[in-house]
Design an enzyme around this catalytic site. Sequence first.
Site, mmCIF file in Angstrom:
data_model
loop_
_atom_site.group_PDB
_atom_site.id
_atom_site.type_symbol
_atom_site.label_atom_id
_atom_site.label_comp_id
_atom_site.label_asym_id
_atom_site.label_seq_id
_atom_site.Cartn_x
_atom_site.Cartn_y
_atom_site.Cartn_z
ATOM 1 N N LEU A 1 0.733 -1.266 -0.028
ATOM 2 C CA LEU A 1 0.050 0.019 -0.044
ATOM 3 C C LEU A 1 0.851 1.340 -0.185
ATOM 4 C CD1 LEU A 1 -2.910 -0.933 2.519
ATOM 5 C CD2 LEU A 1 -2.989 -0.584 0.071
ATOM 6 N N GLY A 2 2.202 1.105 0.083
ATOM 7 C CA GLY A 2 3.115 2.316 0.106
ATOM 8 C C GLY A 2 3.342 2.929 1.473
ATOM 9 N N GLU B 1 4.334 -13.372 11.723
ATOM 10 C CA GLU B 1 5.567 -12.967 11.950
ATOM 11 C C GLU B 1 5.878 -11.618 12.534
ATOM 12 O OE1 GLU B 1 4.319 -14.098 9.022
ATOM 13 O OE2 GLU B 1 5.856 -15.155 7.907
ATOM 14 N N CYS C 1 27.939 -0.392 -11.981
ATOM 15 C CA CYS C 1 28.650 -1.545 -11.406
ATOM 16 C C CYS C 1 28.750 -2.733 -12.425
ATOM 17 C CB CYS C 1 27.527 -2.087 -10.126
ATOM 18 S SG CYS C 1 28.704 -2.817 -8.955
ATOM 19 N N LEU C 2 27.841 -3.537 -12.649
ATOM 20 C CA LEU C 2 27.953 -4.587 -13.704
ATOM 21 C C LEU C 2 27.945 -3.968 -15.037
ATOM 22 C CD1 LEU C 2 27.893 -7.752 -14.232
ATOM 23 C CD2 LEU C 2 25.638 -7.567 -14.492
ATOM 24 N N GLY C 3 27.048 -2.820 -15.105
ATOM 25 C CA GLY C 3 27.186 -2.087 -16.489
ATOM 26 C C GLY C 3 28.297 -1.364 -16.625
ATOM 27 N N GLN D 1 31.229 -2.936 -15.672
ATOM 28 C CA GLN D 1 32.359 -4.152 -15.802
ATOM 29 C C GLN D 1 31.942 -4.626 -17.262
ATOM 30 O OE1 GLN D 1 31.394 -6.682 -12.717
ATOM 31 N NE2 GLN D 1 32.472 -5.401 -11.042
ATOM 32 N N ARG E 1 31.874 -7.392 -5.823
ATOM 33 C CA ARG E 1 33.116 -8.222 -5.532
ATOM 34 C C ARG E 1 34.227 -8.145 -6.481
ATOM 35 N NH1 ARG E 1 29.106 -12.117 -4.370
ATOM 36 N NH2 ARG E 1 28.820 -12.517 -2.194
ATOM 37 N N HIS F 1 27.328 2.549 -7.123
ATOM 38 C CA HIS F 1 25.903 2.636 -7.280
ATOM 39 C C HIS F 1 25.464 4.041 -6.899
ATOM 40 C CE1 HIS F 1 24.571 -1.530 -7.918
ATOM 41 N NE2 HIS F 1 25.763 -1.804 -7.247
ATOM 42 N N GLU G 1 22.649 5.593 -7.764
ATOM 43 C CA GLU G 1 21.349 5.722 -7.620
ATOM 44 C C GLU G 1 20.948 5.858 -6.159
ATOM 45 O OE1 GLU G 1 22.928 3.049 -8.736
ATOM 46 O OE2 GLU G 1 22.015 1.305 -8.279
HETATM 47 N N1 GLN Z 1 28.388 -9.057 -10.158
HETATM 48 C C1 GLN Z 1 29.334 -7.907 -10.027
HETATM 49 C C2 GLN Z 1 30.276 -7.876 -9.023
HETATM 50 O O1 GLN Z 1 30.025 -8.646 -8.041
HETATM 51 C C3 GLN Z 1 28.606 -6.584 -10.158
HETATM 52 C C4 GLN Z 1 27.589 -6.390 -8.855
HETATM 53 C C5 GLN Z 1 26.834 -5.215 -9.264
HETATM 54 O O2 GLN Z 1 26.456 -4.746 -10.175
HETATM 55 N N2 GLN Z 1 26.323 -4.633 -7.996
HETATM 56 O O3 GLN Z 1 31.231 -7.419 -9.003
#
Ligand code: GLN
Length: 551
Positions: free
Chosen positions: A15-16, A149, A380-382, A384, A471, A516, A518
């Site tokens: 519901l926010g 819970e 991040c992954l973007g 890499q 990582r 990150h 964001e």
């Molecule tokens: N899987 C990648 C890492 O562990 C990137 C992680 C991510 O995008 N937060 O480094």
Amino acid sequence: MPKYIFVTGGVVSALGKGIAAAATGALLEAKGLRVTMQKLDPYINVDPGTLSPFEHGEVFVTDDGCETDLDLGHYERFTHVRSGVFNNFTTGKIYNNVITKERRGDYLGDTVQVVPHITDEIKNAIKAAATDEYDIAIVEIGGTVGDIESLPFLEAIRQFRYDVGRENVLYMHLTLVPYIRAAGELKSKPTQHSVKELREIGIQPDILICRSEMPLSAEVKRKIALHCNVDPDAVIAALDVETVYEVPVCFKAEGMDKLLERKLSLNRPEPELSIWEEVAHRIKQPKYDTTIAIVGKYVGLKDAYKSLSEALIHGGAANNARVHLQWVDSEEIEKKGTELFLSEVDGILVPGGFGTRGIEGKIEAIRYAREKKIPYFGICLGMQTAVIEFSRNVCGLKANSTEFDPEIDAPVIYLMEKWYNHRTGRIEERTRESQMGGTMRLGAYPCVLKEGTHAFNAYGAKEISERHRHRYEFNNKYRDIITCSGLIISGTSPDGELVEIVELKDHPWFLGCQFHPEFKSKPIEPHPLFKAFIGASLKEKLELFHLNEGQ
Ligand code: GLN
């Protein structure tokens, strides 16, 4: 000691409640009060870091490196709260603490029980966040009243009023008032039942926030108030809104600030909400439009990228633009190619992620952005995958991350065995064992920017701090060959060892960051990189538009 507002939810989930709690925080800050916010989650995971984003949405990361519930993201976006280890407790964390104490012999032969041991631990957790530097502590209880819970949490907050005094505690309950279309009526019964359930466990709510798609008439409000035993003006209607950033203003219009003023004896001036009015206006009535493709894995569940989609809204508002998000499943790109999904977009973004699935599709999307000169933002992954794409298609390396192919010829992204942790001042070592699980680089780290780059221009500063959750790292063995081929390293750790930001020359805007951004974007302070990325997407689009117009 601060005063406490406990926020519970009834009838149904989603519901926010997090937004309602955060908007209440914004309203109180606008009255000049110092606010802290906390989330108590009824699940048994010690932290949400191990939960699948499919199931639970995004994992929000704090400066001090905690993996927390996404509601903490709402708190940080709406208020000045900077969350940390004390702002999110789960049942798992509470039990973990109690069991550790029991093992240590702290309970001296007591029978350890839910009441009082677990409930006392919960109360201690609440007090840990609510220090004297705050006037108000808003504590949100996850889950829905009636769940097994959440019972220990509800019992703890029930006791809390007795511990700290009636006048210092307020219970706010969020419910649903459904509109039955066939009958043309709003129904108050679910709210009555939910409040009945709360009262059975000893909590009488002071304020009801009623989510509804239709305005609540005075008659409906009176009925709800009568049956739920609250003051008539304590029934606050929370209608669906165009943007969540309108909620503080809507709450004020419903008299929420006067109610809080009276019930908590606050003695504060009227809230100053012009900044929220302005933000809402900018989001609702922009001049321009831009479409951004988000190429990811969890595209089916938007909550998995909550902070990201909010940051894009903020970046849009900063450019007077509405950002249309086009969610693209990277596995679909693998099957059907890039053109079908990306030919119409103004910008491409590859967000964070884990695991091998869909990687090649992301790399294809990045190649498309690089070659077609479409603004690209890799997070991040973007970042890499952007390095992998460049290494493969520009440097001619057989490149990958060891996360996806441990035996690859050119492991341009890999696990560092040792690295200097600027936050703790320690050398961190990754053992084989910890490579599999534990040691993620988590939380805020400093980053030094290179002058004259997109990153530097966006931030307008030399040193920044951003939050990490990963990582794998850029492998310095390939630094020379990659940079000689034209990739710019525009941000590194202060010792220069960890690559934090990469960019492309001869491209309108192509940037990948290891952190990150964001997590730090707010509607009131849009993140510089999101602002710059949307600005670039818009610029490309408007230039094209003018070009066509001139023809
Ligand atoms: N899987 C990648 C890492 O562990 C990137 C992680 C991510 O995008 N937060 O480094």
